[in-house]
Design a protein around this motif. Structure first.
Motif, mmCIF file in Angstrom:
data_model
loop_
_atom_site.group_PDB
_atom_site.id
_atom_site.type_symbol
_atom_site.label_atom_id
_atom_site.label_comp_id
_atom_site.label_asym_id
_atom_site.label_seq_id
_atom_site.Cartn_x
_atom_site.Cartn_y
_atom_site.Cartn_z
ATOM 1 N N ASP A 1 0.819 -1.219 0.000
ATOM 2 C CA ASP A 1 0.000 0.000 0.000
ATOM 3 C C ASP A 1 0.852 1.268 0.000
ATOM 4 O OD1 ASP A 1 -2.246 -1.557 0.006
ATOM 5 O OD2 ASP A 1 -2.629 -1.387 2.172
ATOM 6 N N ASP A 2 1.969 1.203 0.709
ATOM 7 C CA ASP A 2 2.829 2.385 0.780
ATOM 8 C C ASP A 2 3.431 2.691 -0.593
ATOM 9 O OD1 ASP A 2 3.912 4.492 2.167
ATOM 10 O OD2 ASP A 2 5.721 3.413 2.760
ATOM 11 N N VAL A 3 3.910 1.651 -1.282
ATOM 12 C CA VAL A 3 4.473 1.847 -2.621
ATOM 13 C C VAL A 3 3.411 2.403 -3.558
ATOM 14 C CG1 VAL A 3 5.432 0.678 -4.642
ATOM 15 C CG2 VAL A 3 6.231 0.060 -2.346
ATOM 16 N N ASP A 4 2.215 1.811 -3.517
ATOM 17 C CA ASP A 4 1.145 2.267 -4.391
ATOM 18 C C ASP A 4 0.782 3.725 -4.127
ATOM 19 O OD1 ASP A 4 0.854 -0.042 -5.867
ATOM 20 O OD2 ASP A 4 -0.629 -0.913 -4.509
ATOM 21 N N TYR A 5 0.791 4.105 -2.860
ATOM 22 C CA TYR A 5 0.444 5.488 -2.511
ATOM 23 C C TYR A 5 1.402 6.473 -3.171
ATOM 24 C CZ TYR A 5 0.023 9.790 0.134
ATOM 25 O OH TYR A 5 -0.116 11.105 0.485
ATOM 26 N N ARG B 1 11.100 14.505 -4.424
ATOM 27 C CA ARG B 1 10.808 14.013 -3.075
ATOM 28 C C ARG B 1 9.813 12.859 -3.110
ATOM 29 N NH1 ARG B 1 10.379 19.860 0.056
ATOM 30 N NH2 ARG B 1 12.642 20.196 0.245
ATOM 31 N N TYR B 2 8.817 12.952 -3.996
ATOM 32 C CA TYR B 2 7.876 11.847 -4.139
ATOM 33 C C TYR B 2 8.591 10.595 -4.647
ATOM 34 C CZ TYR B 2 3.980 15.119 -3.558
ATOM 35 O OH TYR B 2 3.104 16.042 -3.071
ATOM 36 N N LEU B 3 9.501 10.790 -5.595
ATOM 37 C CA LEU B 3 10.249 9.653 -6.122
ATOM 38 C C LEU B 3 11.128 9.042 -5.032
ATOM 39 C CD1 LEU B 3 10.905 7.910 -8.557
ATOM 40 C CD2 LEU B 3 12.647 9.579 -9.222
ATOM 41 N N ASP B 4 11.749 9.875 -4.198
ATOM 42 C CA ASP B 4 12.521 9.371 -3.071
ATOM 43 C C ASP B 4 11.661 8.513 -2.152
ATOM 44 O OD1 ASP B 4 15.199 9.952 -3.198
ATOM 45 O OD2 ASP B 4 15.022 11.928 -2.290
ATOM 46 N N ALA B 5 10.465 9.002 -1.856
ATOM 47 C CA ALA B 5 9.572 8.265 -0.963
ATOM 48 C C ALA B 5 9.168 6.926 -1.568
ATOM 49 C CB ALA B 5 8.338 9.111 -0.654
ATOM 50 N N ALA B 6 8.915 6.904 -2.878
ATOM 51 C CA ALA B 6 8.552 5.649 -3.541
ATOM 52 C C ALA B 6 9.708 4.651 -3.492
ATOM 53 C CB ALA B 6 8.142 5.925 -4.979
ATOM 54 N N LEU B 7 10.926 5.126 -3.723
ATOM 55 C CA LEU B 7 12.088 4.239 -3.672
ATOM 56 C C LEU B 7 12.307 3.703 -2.265
ATOM 57 C CD1 LEU B 7 14.583 6.203 -5.949
ATOM 58 C CD2 LEU B 7 13.314 4.125 -6.514
ATOM 59 N N ARG B 8 12.073 4.536 -1.285
ATOM 60 C CA ARG B 8 12.226 4.059 0.101
ATOM 61 C C ARG B 8 11.198 2.961 0.397
ATOM 62 N NH1 ARG B 8 10.393 6.992 5.536
ATOM 63 N NH2 ARG B 8 11.437 5.652 7.028
ATOM 64 N N ALA B 9 9.965 3.175 -0.058
ATOM 65 C CA ALA B 9 8.922 2.161 0.171
ATOM 66 C C ALA B 9 9.263 0.860 -0.549
ATOM 67 C CB ALA B 9 7.574 2.704 -0.304
ATOM 68 N N LEU B 10 9.784 0.962 -1.770
ATOM 69 C CA LEU B 10 10.192 -0.239 -2.508
ATOM 70 C C LEU B 10 11.348 -0.952 -1.798
ATOM 71 C CD1 LEU B 10 9.962 1.197 -6.110
ATOM 72 C CD2 LEU B 10 8.691 -0.790 -5.277
#
Length: 295
Positions: free
Chosen positions: A203-207, A230-239
């Motif tokens: 769910d976090d990655v999808d968000y 920053r959004y891309l950073d957050a997605a990479l962290r979730a992945l």
């Protein structure tokens, strides 16, 4: 005869003392205070006092008509005189800044130091050169407020100018690198979105991928690009968290792994280690402060 004790004060101490300056000052407001003092003293000529932003003329008026304040209490006369001293000092500092700019313009227009010598009130070309360098110290202090004051010697000014050139070059390189990175940000993020069906997600990655998808079409300005980054950073962290939790690469296909590797390299590869295509272990541990949208 008793030998005189050597002074503990270093002979260079006066040269190393940081110069005191008035610096930033709301001069029109101070002139307005002077005007009010003359009005309170019922100066009959106060209407002839130049406007608040005509500093030189206002100071000449206050000097010429100082007698108008003689019937005021001593503290008022003293305050008025101190304001005049402050304003003259401020004006002197400003003239130095503007004079050195005029010298720079003259040099750019082809004026030789021998031509500048008489108009700078010195007797020789080298005197004009040295005076110009001493004046330049003022402008260097103003342009670099966080730096130590520049001594008024040609050598110190040349050293400060070299430092300033290096700082400006470094800033220019950083700005150019950021522009190149921003040019890659949109295609890299687009490629990552295109491969999301071939990645392990939660769910976090999808968000965060949905946030990127929502703002991606509207990213144009540098500030919007920072938000997308920053959004891309957050997605990479979730992945990265998904990969660590499952102990398997999140990219399920070669194309997905390459898209992920490109995103990681863009975000965290500059100046650091290279990354394997199938791993997000190098993603930073925190992306605090993710805020704002590309709208």
């Amino acid at each position: 005869m008793t030998k005189r004790a050597r002074s503990a004060i270093r002979p260079t101490k006066p040269l190393l003392k940081a110069p005191m300056r008035i610096g930033s000052l709301d001069a029109p407001a101070v002139v307005g205070e002077l005007r009010q003092m003359h009005e309170d003293a019922e100066d009959p000529d106060v209407e002839r006092m130049p406007a608040d932003d005509e500093l030189f003329g206002a100071l000449l008026y206050a000097e010429k008509y100082v007698q108008a304040l003689r019937r005021q209490p001593p503290e008022v006369q003293r305050a008025a005189a101190l304001k005049r001293v402050q304003l003259w000092e401020y004006l002197r500092e400003q003239t130095e800044v503007h004079q050195v700019r005029a010298v720079d313009d003259a040099r750019q227009a082809g004026a030789q130091w021998i031509e500048l010598a008489p108009v700078m009130a010195v007797g020789a070309p080298n005197g004009a050169y040295n005076k110009a360098k001493r004046l330049k110290a003022v402008e260097l202090i103003d342009d670099t407020p966080q730096s130590p004051p520049v001594r008024r010697t040609p050598e110190a000014v040349l050293k400060a100018e070299r430092r300033l050139v290096l700082e400006q070059a470094a800033e220019r390189r950083a700005r150019e690198a950021a522009m190149r990175r921003h040019e890659l940000l949109v295609p890299v993020a687009t490629r990552l979105l295109a491969q999301r069906e071939f990645m392990q997600r939660d769910d976090d990655v999808d968000y965060w991928l949905e946030e990127i998808e929502a703002v991606l079409p509207y990213c144009r300005t540098p500030l919007q690009m920072v938000s997308l980054s920053r959004y891309l950073d957050a997605a990479l962290r979730a992945l990265s968290k998904v990969e660590k939790r499952t102990a398997r690469p999140v990219g399920l296909t070669d194309e997905a792994r390459l898209a992920l590797a490109a995103a990681v390299e863009l975000q965290h590869g500059e100046g650091g280690a290279r990354h394997e295509p199938g791993s997000t272990d190098s993603v930073v541990s925190s992306v605090s402060g993710v805020s704002g949208a590309c709208t």
